[in-house]
Each structure stands twice: as C-alpha cells, then as structure tokens.
Design a protein around this motif. Structure first.
Motif, PDB file in Angstrom:
ATOM      1  N   LEU A   1       9.081  -0.401   5.224  1.00  0.00           N
ATOM      2  CA  LEU A   1       8.361   0.801   5.635  1.00  0.00           C
ATOM      3  C   LEU A   1       9.068   2.048   5.129  1.00  0.00           C
ATOM      4  O   LEU A   1      10.280   2.195   5.275  1.00  0.00           O
ATOM      5  CB  LEU A   1       8.272   0.854   7.165  1.00  0.00           C
ATOM      6  N   ASP A   2       8.287   2.953   4.538  1.00  0.00           N
ATOM      7  CA  ASP A   2       8.794   4.247   4.079  1.00  0.00           C
ATOM      8  C   ASP A   2       8.078   5.350   4.839  1.00  0.00           C
ATOM      9  O   ASP A   2       6.871   5.540   4.682  1.00  0.00           O
ATOM     10  CB  ASP A   2       8.563   4.402   2.569  1.00  0.00           C
ATOM     11  N   VAL A   3       8.809   6.059   5.690  1.00  0.00           N
ATOM     12  CA  VAL A   3       8.262   7.206   6.416  1.00  0.00           C
ATOM     13  C   VAL A   3       9.120   8.437   6.141  1.00  0.00           C
ATOM     14  O   VAL A   3       9.361   9.271   7.012  1.00  0.00           O
ATOM     15  CB  VAL A   3       8.172   6.933   7.939  1.00  0.00           C
TER      16      VAL A   3
ATOM     17  N   HIS B   1      -1.065  -9.543   6.322  1.00  0.00           N
ATOM     18  CA  HIS B   1      -0.622  -9.762   4.945  1.00  0.00           C
ATOM     19  C   HIS B   1       0.004  -8.520   4.309  1.00  0.00           C
ATOM     20  O   HIS B   1       0.516  -8.594   3.190  1.00  0.00           O
ATOM     21  CB  HIS B   1      -1.790 -10.249   4.086  1.00  0.00           C
ATOM     22  N   LEU B   2      -0.042  -7.389   4.999  1.00  0.00           N
ATOM     23  CA  LEU B   2       0.563  -6.167   4.460  1.00  0.00           C
ATOM     24  C   LEU B   2       2.067  -6.211   4.692  1.00  0.00           C
ATOM     25  O   LEU B   2       2.532  -6.223   5.834  1.00  0.00           O
ATOM     26  CB  LEU B   2      -0.034  -4.933   5.149  1.00  0.00           C
ATOM     27  N   LYS B   3       2.836  -6.244   3.610  1.00  0.00           N
ATOM     28  CA  LYS B   3       4.293  -6.329   3.709  1.00  0.00           C
ATOM     29  C   LYS B   3       4.982  -4.990   3.446  1.00  0.00           C
ATOM     30  O   LYS B   3       6.020  -4.703   4.038  1.00  0.00           O
ATOM     31  CB  LYS B   3       4.819  -7.379   2.719  1.00  0.00           C
ATOM     32  N   TYR B   4       4.419  -4.188   2.559  1.00  0.00           N
ATOM     33  CA  TYR B   4       5.045  -2.905   2.192  1.00  0.00           C
ATOM     34  C   TYR B   4       4.070  -1.769   2.462  1.00  0.00           C
ATOM     35  O   TYR B   4       2.899  -1.825   2.072  1.00  0.00           O
ATOM     36  CB  TYR B   4       5.419  -2.917   0.714  1.00  0.00           C
ATOM     37  N   LEU B   5       4.545  -0.739   3.148  1.00  0.00           N
ATOM     38  CA  LEU B   5       3.722   0.432   3.421  1.00  0.00           C
ATOM     39  C   LEU B   5       4.547   1.693   3.221  1.00  0.00           C
ATOM     40  O   LEU B   5       5.620   1.849   3.810  1.00  0.00           O
ATOM     41  CB  LEU B   5       3.203   0.398   4.862  1.00  0.00           C
ATOM     42  N   SER B   6       4.057   2.589   2.377  1.00  0.00           N
ATOM     43  CA  SER B   6       4.706   3.878   2.165  1.00  0.00           C
ATOM     44  C   SER B   6       3.789   4.986   2.652  1.00  0.00           C
ATOM     45  O   SER B   6       2.656   5.123   2.192  1.00  0.00           O
ATOM     46  CB  SER B   6       5.022   4.093   0.677  1.00  0.00           C
TER      47      SER B   6
ATOM     48  N   LEU C   1       0.837  -1.192   0.000  1.00  0.00           N
ATOM     49  CA  LEU C   1       0.000   0.000   0.000  1.00  0.00           C
ATOM     50  C   LEU C   1       0.874   1.245   0.000  1.00  0.00           C
ATOM     51  O   LEU C   1       1.739   1.417   0.861  1.00  0.00           O
ATOM     52  CB  LEU C   1      -0.902   0.003   1.240  1.00  0.00           C
ATOM     53  N   ASN C   2       0.636   2.107  -0.977  1.00  0.00           N
ATOM     54  CA  ASN C   2       1.377   3.362  -1.092  1.00  0.00           C
ATOM     55  C   ASN C   2       0.412   4.519  -0.863  1.00  0.00           C
ATOM     56  O   ASN C   2      -0.485   4.765  -1.666  1.00  0.00           O
ATOM     57  CB  ASN C   2       2.016   3.467  -2.476  1.00  0.00           C
ATOM     58  N   LEU C   3       0.608   5.228   0.253  1.00  0.00           N
ATOM     59  CA  LEU C   3      -0.219   6.387   0.602  1.00  0.00           C
ATOM     60  C   LEU C   3       0.627   7.654   0.691  1.00  0.00           C
ATOM     61  O   LEU C   3       0.213   8.637   1.315  1.00  0.00           O
ATOM     62  CB  LEU C   3      -0.909   6.152   1.947  1.00  0.00           C
TER      63      LEU C   3
ATOM     64  N   ARG D   1      11.430  -8.104  12.454  1.00  0.00           N
ATOM     65  CA  ARG D   1      10.720  -8.390  11.211  1.00  0.00           C
ATOM     66  C   ARG D   1      11.098  -7.418  10.097  1.00  0.00           C
ATOM     67  O   ARG D   1      11.162  -7.792   8.928  1.00  0.00           O
ATOM     68  CB  ARG D   1       9.216  -8.316  11.445  1.00  0.00           C
ATOM     69  N   MET D   2      11.342  -6.170  10.456  1.00  0.00           N
ATOM     70  CA  MET D   2      11.583  -5.131   9.461  1.00  0.00           C
ATOM     71  C   MET D   2      12.918  -5.338   8.755  1.00  0.00           C
ATOM     72  O   MET D   2      13.968  -5.417   9.391  1.00  0.00           O
ATOM     73  CB  MET D   2      11.572  -3.758  10.136  1.00  0.00           C
ATOM     74  N   SER D   3      12.888  -5.417   7.421  1.00  0.00           N
ATOM     75  CA  SER D   3      14.116  -5.597   6.654  1.00  0.00           C
ATOM     76  C   SER D   3      14.517  -4.351   5.881  1.00  0.00           C
ATOM     77  O   SER D   3      15.691  -4.173   5.564  1.00  0.00           O
ATOM     78  CB  SER D   3      13.957  -6.767   5.681  1.00  0.00           C
ATOM     79  N   ARG D   4      13.558  -3.450   5.598  1.00  0.00           N
ATOM     80  CA  ARG D   4      13.854  -2.238   4.826  1.00  0.00           C
ATOM     81  C   ARG D   4      13.144  -1.058   5.454  1.00  0.00           C
ATOM     82  O   ARG D   4      11.938  -1.114   5.695  1.00  0.00           O
ATOM     83  CB  ARG D   4      13.426  -2.405   3.363  1.00  0.00           C
TER      84      ARG D   4
END
Length: 287
Positions: free
Chosen positions: A209-211, A176-181, A154-156, A233-236
C-alpha cells in the motif's frame, strides 16, 4: 554495513518508459497500435488510432497496453480502447494510461471494455491510472472491477480523489488486489479510517500500500497500524510525506511489514531511536 542498508532500503518501482507504440497482447495475430493524429480537444478534433499490421510475439515487448504520458484525453483513450476491443487480441496484462489528462468518462469506457471483452478473468490486470483528473466517481466505477477480482495492481496516485473514494473502491471485497497506490490524493485521516476498515476484512488482499502525501496524521496512521497488525497481511507500506510524527511508532508492532518507507514524516532523532528500539524488540520476539 553498507550492503545491509541497500538491502533494507524501501522498494522503488520503475515504470516502463514511454514509447511511441501502444502494444496489445503478443498472441498469434497480435496487433501493434499507433497514434496517427494526436487530439486537440480545444478545436474539437479527435484522436485517430489505427491498427498497423500484425506482430509476432518476438516483435511485441510484453503483454502491455502502454499509453503512459500520451495526453490522449477522454476522446483519445475511448478511441484506443475501441480499437483494442475490435482487434480481438486477447486480454492485456498491463494497461498503462497514466498522464493522459483523462476523467471518469474514460474510466467508464475502460470498465465497459474490460467487461465486454472479458479482460482480467483468467489473470488479474495491472492498471495504472495515475497522474490524471479522476474524481470519486471513478472509484465507484473501478469498485466493481475490484470486487469481481479482475484487478491485481492499481495505481490511482496523483488524481483528485477524496476520503469518500475509499468506500467506493470496495477494497474490503478486493481479494485479488495486491498492490494499491493512492499517493498524492487528499484522503486525510478520514480516508485512513476507511482504509483501515477495508484492510481489516478477510476478503481484502492488499499487501503493498502506498498512501504517501495523502494528508494523513497520527490518528489516521494509528488506525492503519491497528488494521495491519490485526490481519498480518501487509508486507510493504509507504507513508512518505505525511505529518505522522510519533505515530510511526505504532507501525513497529506490525511484524508482517518487510518494507516501510518513512521519508519526510516529521520524525525527530528521538522518535527514530524509539522506533529502532521497538523494531528490535518485535524482531526478537518473533524470531
């Protein structure tokens, strides 16, 4: 040494180019959708979209609904989703609606369409809603989809979300959410605190995660670092363009991180040296 620098560089994701076609799933009888008339909401005109013939899997470049940068507005996206639902072409894998000047009204239609058509049940969706005018009410709508496990990416980024949106997204239930921006939203340290609580939940699946540019300072980053270390858990992680300064040192105790982007975060040469030393110690400790 140069090759190692390239390999260790932060991940940069290139989105698909904007095309003139909006494409549905390439199953038998799949349909190509095109914009017939673009909207001018100032004049009260609606976007008209129509199906223009069948397409075989060879004709359709991927399981995508690609409408990035079309500036369709709420009415245009509603018309598009209506046509896609009527086509019975199956669930798309990717829904790209970035840069369409849409509000939470269009998100409400999107969520209703996903539920009505059963999209995302067999395979979690990749949804891009970046660069629009979404406020916290959009997060409330999307939170249901995330908790149901229908969204994998999900990219927000570049919307009008505040720190209150984090709780509404129900990230602690989004297995199930793996990528969040969430980049370029005014989350501040309060948003980072909410994120840290969600990340600490065992039922949160986010590993990328992108913050970036979210107004996060050292207190918020320390909370995020503690949650990341706890879950492993966080890899990126991307925290570019936040005034974190020496707060980045807390991230060195997170051995699970494989890629960390720290562009323009206010660190000095001295802090960078300390970070390198702490990373070396952690690497040796976990080798």
């Amino acid at each position: 040494e140069e090759e190692e620098d390239v390999q260790d560089a932060p991940l940069r994701v290139s989105l698909p180019p904007v095309t003139s076609q909006l494409v549905t799933r390439p199953t038998t009888g799949g349909r190509i959708v095109e914009i017939v008339e673009e909207s001018d909401e100032d004049d009260g005109e609606e976007v008209v979209v129509r199906l223009v013939g069948t397409a075989s899997a060879a004709d359709v470049p991927g399981d995508n609904v690609c409408a990035a940068g079309k500036m369709l507005g709420d009415k245009g996206v509603t018309a598009l989703l209506k046509e896609l639902a009527a086509s019975n072409a199956g669930s798309p894998a990717n829904i790209q609606l970035s840069g369409n000047d849409i509000t939470s009204d269009a998100v409400a239609t999107l969520c209703a369409t996903i539920h009505k058509c059963g999209w995302g049940r067999q395979k979690a969706l990749d949804i891009d809603l970046s660069d629009n005018r979404l406020d916290d009410s959009a997060a409330t709508l999307l939170g249901g989809l995330l908790a149901e496990g229908r969204v994998g990416r999900l990219n927000l980024s570049s919307n009008d979300l505040s720190s209150a949106a984090i709780a509404e997204l129900r990230l602690g239930e989004a297995l199930h959410l793996k990528y969040l921006s969430l980049g370029c939203n005014d989350l501040s340290d309060a948003g980072a605190a909410s994120l840290s609580r969600a990340l600490a939940e065992a039922s949160c699946g986010i590993d990328h995660l992108d913050v970036s540019n979210c107004g996060i300072e050292r207190p918020g980053l320390r909370l995020l670092a503690a949650a990341i270390k706890k879950t492993e858990r966080m890899s990126r992680l991307n925290v570019d363009d936040n005034e974190c300064t020496e707060g980045v040192l807390d991230l060195a105790v997170s051995p699970c991180l494989l890629q960390l982007s720290l562009c323009n975060v206010g660190i000095t040469d001295a802090i960078a040296k300390q970070l390198a030393q702490k990373l070396a110690v952690e690497s040796a400790h976990h080798s």
